[in-house]
Design a protein around this motif. Structure first.
Motif, mmCIF file in Angstrom:
data_model
loop_
_atom_site.group_PDB
_atom_site.id
_atom_site.type_symbol
_atom_site.label_atom_id
_atom_site.label_comp_id
_atom_site.label_asym_id
_atom_site.label_seq_id
_atom_site.Cartn_x
_atom_site.Cartn_y
_atom_site.Cartn_z
ATOM 1 N N UNK A 1 -4.364 0.107 3.771
ATOM 2 C CA UNK A 1 -3.079 -0.004 4.102
ATOM 3 C C UNK A 1 -2.460 0.907 3.058
ATOM 4 N N UNK A 2 -1.329 1.378 3.638
ATOM 5 C CA UNK A 2 -0.066 2.654 2.491
ATOM 6 C C UNK A 2 1.066 1.870 3.239
ATOM 7 N N UNK A 3 1.424 1.354 1.891
ATOM 8 C CA UNK A 3 2.270 1.077 1.083
ATOM 9 C C UNK A 3 3.531 1.485 0.396
ATOM 10 N N UNK A 4 4.179 1.938 0.126
ATOM 11 C CA UNK A 4 5.920 2.736 -0.350
ATOM 12 C C UNK A 4 5.767 1.380 -1.624
ATOM 13 N N UNK A 5 5.982 2.345 -2.534
ATOM 14 C CA UNK A 5 6.168 2.315 -4.330
ATOM 15 C C UNK A 5 7.693 1.166 -4.032
ATOM 16 N N UNK A 6 7.949 0.751 -4.168
ATOM 17 C CA UNK A 6 9.202 0.359 -4.894
ATOM 18 C C UNK A 6 10.500 1.077 -5.626
ATOM 19 N N UNK A 7 9.272 2.443 -6.461
ATOM 20 C CA UNK A 7 10.362 2.988 -7.279
ATOM 21 C C UNK A 7 10.406 4.088 -6.130
ATOM 22 N N UNK B 1 7.086 6.859 -3.751
ATOM 23 C CA UNK B 1 4.994 7.672 -3.001
ATOM 24 C C UNK B 1 4.398 6.207 -2.504
ATOM 25 N N UNK B 2 4.107 6.789 -2.566
ATOM 26 C CA UNK B 2 2.542 5.190 -1.230
ATOM 27 C C UNK B 2 1.423 4.503 -2.283
ATOM 28 N N UNK B 3 1.073 3.818 -2.563
ATOM 29 C CA UNK B 3 -0.640 3.277 -2.243
ATOM 30 C C UNK B 3 -1.572 3.411 -0.978
ATOM 31 N N UNK B 4 -2.000 4.128 -1.285
ATOM 32 C CA UNK B 4 -2.748 4.042 -0.187
ATOM 33 C C UNK B 4 -4.229 2.942 -0.222
ATOM 34 N N UNK B 5 -4.618 2.460 0.701
ATOM 35 C CA UNK B 5 -6.115 1.110 -0.146
ATOM 36 C C UNK B 5 -6.977 1.667 1.008
ATOM 37 N N UNK B 6 -8.077 2.074 0.808
ATOM 38 C CA UNK B 6 -9.434 2.095 1.648
ATOM 39 C C UNK B 6 -10.399 1.211 1.676
ATOM 40 N N UNK B 7 -11.337 1.428 2.314
ATOM 41 C CA UNK B 7 -12.710 0.737 2.217
ATOM 42 C C UNK B 7 -13.236 1.866 1.794
#
Length: 157
Positions: A73-79, A82-88
């Protein structure tokens, strides 16, 4: 309440844009998941407008998967910085930064409206809030500032 690493980060000391490994978590079966901070604009100095951020989000969802294996998943920060990128698995900041740079170059220099997925009523929860123009302007700005593989010292790719 649990401590959240991102809220412990001193946002006044980082130098965006950068890719930062937040953590690698190991599940009960030994599976590893990496969480990255893809900080595209300087915290508390700038923020991307929601329409441009939303369009970048939709595009990164596919572009990063095309460039790296294991994207969850790649999800935006509320601020909106930028983004969080979650990877296996475990990945390097260099690997992620190269894929991010390539993705932003495509968004900024080549993308057309037809390249933006999920912009219809049926495929997006806020389909009217997109701007390819804004996404392209921000992508160009970030590319020109160069992405670092370190949040505190400029190590540009």
């Amino acid at each position: 309440m649990a401590k959240i690493e991102s809220f412990e980060l001193d946002h006044t000391k980082v130098l965006a844009p950068y890719v930062r490994l937040i953590t690698v978590e190991e599940g009960p079966n030994g599976d590893k998941i990496s969480n990255f901070d893809l900080r595209l604009v300087q915290p508390n100095v700038d923020a991307m407008p929601t329409a441009g951020l939303h369009t970048i989000e939709h595009m990164l969802a596919g572009l990063l998967r095309d460039r790296m294996q294991g994207v969850i998943d790649c999800s935006p920060f509320g601020c909106r910085t930028g983004f969080h990128l979650i990877m296996w698995g475990e990945h390097t900041t260099t690997e992620v930064a190269i894929a991010l740079k390539s993705s932003l170059e495509f968004i900024g220099n080549e993308a057309t409206w037809d390249d933006v997925p999920g912009t219809e009523l049926e495929s997006c929860g806020n389909y009217k809030d997109h701007s390819l123009f804004s996404a392209q302007e921000w992508a160009k700005k970030i590319i020109n500032e160069k992405i670092s593989t370190d949040p505190y010292v400029r190590k540009e790719i």
